[in-house]
Design a protein around this motif. Structure first.
Motif, short mmCIF file in Angstrom:
data_model
loop_
_atom_site.label_atom_id
_atom_site.label_comp_id
_atom_site.label_asym_id
_atom_site.label_seq_id
_atom_site.Cartn_x
_atom_site.Cartn_y
_atom_site.Cartn_z
N ASP A 181 0.84 -1.20 0.00
CA ASP A 181 0.00 0.00 0.00
C ASP A 181 0.87 1.25 0.00
N ASN B 229 -1.22 5.04 4.60
CA ASN B 229 -0.21 4.05 4.98
C ASN B 229 1.20 4.62 4.78
N ALA C 219 4.90 2.87 4.37
CA ALA C 219 4.92 2.40 2.98
C ALA C 219 6.32 2.03 2.52
N THR D 82 -7.12 5.31 -2.49
CA THR D 82 -6.72 3.93 -2.73
C THR D 82 -7.93 2.99 -2.75
N LEU E 8 -8.71 -0.99 -2.56
CA LEU E 8 -8.28 -2.37 -2.40
C LEU E 8 -9.09 -3.31 -3.31
N SER F 208 -0.86 -3.45 4.18
CA SER F 208 -1.71 -2.26 4.12
C SER F 208 -2.39 -2.05 5.47
N GLN G 126 -1.23 -6.34 8.38
CA GLN G 126 -1.91 -5.06 8.57
C GLN G 126 -1.08 -4.05 9.36
#
Length: 326
Positions: free
Chosen positions: A73, A78, A82, A200, A202, A228, A273
């Motif tokens: 991500d 994030n 990242a 973003t 997903l 992410s 996560q």
């Protein structure tokens, strides 16, 4: 009589010479090969047609091979992790053995393969192993002293040959891994400054993922690692996920949804996560767990930590993975 004695002596010399020559020729046939294009001792030429093509057995390498795809991500929510997560994915991918396929996809506003600078997926390349073949058939014994000596030399020569061939194969595998590592790190340098637009998706990422060759062809041996915070930033997507989760919890079955990602059945998906302040991490983890499970994937959840190497998090059963579902 006087003439017969010299003739007899001469005959004896000729016979002795012939015997000596035959012995030298027989022994020469048992010496190690000197030709560069044949590893076998020369005596093999006199063992018959059964040994004309004798050599070690070529076998498929039985080392486990898999496909590993990372989704990283790069969105603003994030952003703090990242780069760290991208580096972790690249470091892991660069150490995979050449039998395994690998790719890195970026999770962006559209996750469009034509506009997102993803790392091209590199399929694995299977290897071989070499093993010695039995020089004599099971239960068979040499039928002469010559064959016995030749078989002994052939066994020694084959052992050396097997080690040589396997050494060449290991060197090839090492070279393939090193060359791929250079390409992966080179791609990382190229996307270092890439920042996607806000918003973003997903769902768009999983649609892109389903179109990837290893997912279409080999889902059962493909693992996808999604790194992410899992929070949906688009309002429409948030509403879809919220409605889906509530229906899933109330009925205990997968509700119908036209937007449910297709083509993910059989995949193993590890949700790694990011957890940060101001986000209900467990809520988003549960939602994506439900969606992906209903799409046919096998889902497991972990909490990302810079203190735990990604390989340890994913590869060690019962390791320090922090399952958010608990």
């Amino acid at each position: 009589m006087s003439q017969l004695q010299p003739l007899a002596a001469l005959g004896g010399l000729l016979l002795g010479g012939a015997l000596l020559g035959g012995l030298l020729w027989w022994q020469s046939g048992l010496q190690p090969a000197t030709r560069a294009d044949d590893w076998r001792p020369p005596c093999v030429q006199r063992l018959g047609k059964a040994y004309a093509e004798f050599g070690p057995a070529r076998q498929p390498d039985d080392r486990p091979a898999r496909n590993l795809v990372f989704g990283v991500d790069r969105s603003g929510s994030n952003g703090e992790l990242a780069d760290v997560q991208l580096d972790a994915a690249v470091a892991y991918a660069a150490t995979l053995e050449p039998e395994s396929g690998v790719g890195v996809l970026l999770i962006t506003d559209r996750s469009d393969r034509s506009t997102t600078p993803d790392m091209p997926f590199e399929p694995g390349e299977s290897g071989v192993r070499w093993a010695p073949e039995p020089v004599l058939c099971p239960g068979c014994k040499p039928d002469s002293l010559f064959q016995q000596k030749c078989v002994e030399q052939l066994e020694v020569a084959q052992t050396v040959r097997v080690a040589e061939l396997n050494g060449v194969e290991e060197a090839r595998r090492t070279r393939l891994q090193e060359e791929r590592a250079v390409r992966i790190h080179g791609w990382r340098d190229q996307v270092a400054a890439y920042t996607p637009k806000p918003g973003t998706s997903l769902l768009a990422f999983f649609t892109k993922l389903a179109d990837l060759p290893p997912v279409r062809r080999e889902p059962q041996r493909t693992t996808v690692v999604v790194m992410s915070d899992l929070e949906a930033s688009q309002a429409a997507e948030r509403k879809q996920l919220d409605k889906f989760e509530r229906a899933y919890k109330s009925s205990g079955t997968c509700p119908e949804a036209s937007w449910l990602p297709k083509g993910l059945a059989g995949l193993e998906i590890a949700l790694v996560q990011s957890v940060r302040d101001g986000i209900d991490a467990d809520l988003w983890g549960r939602r994506w767990d439900a969606v992906l499970t209903c799409a046919g994937a096998h889902v497991r959840r972990h909490r990302f930590s810079t203190a735990v190497p990604l390989r340890q998090l994913l590869d060690e059963p019962g390791g320090p993975a922090l399952a958010l579902a608990e």
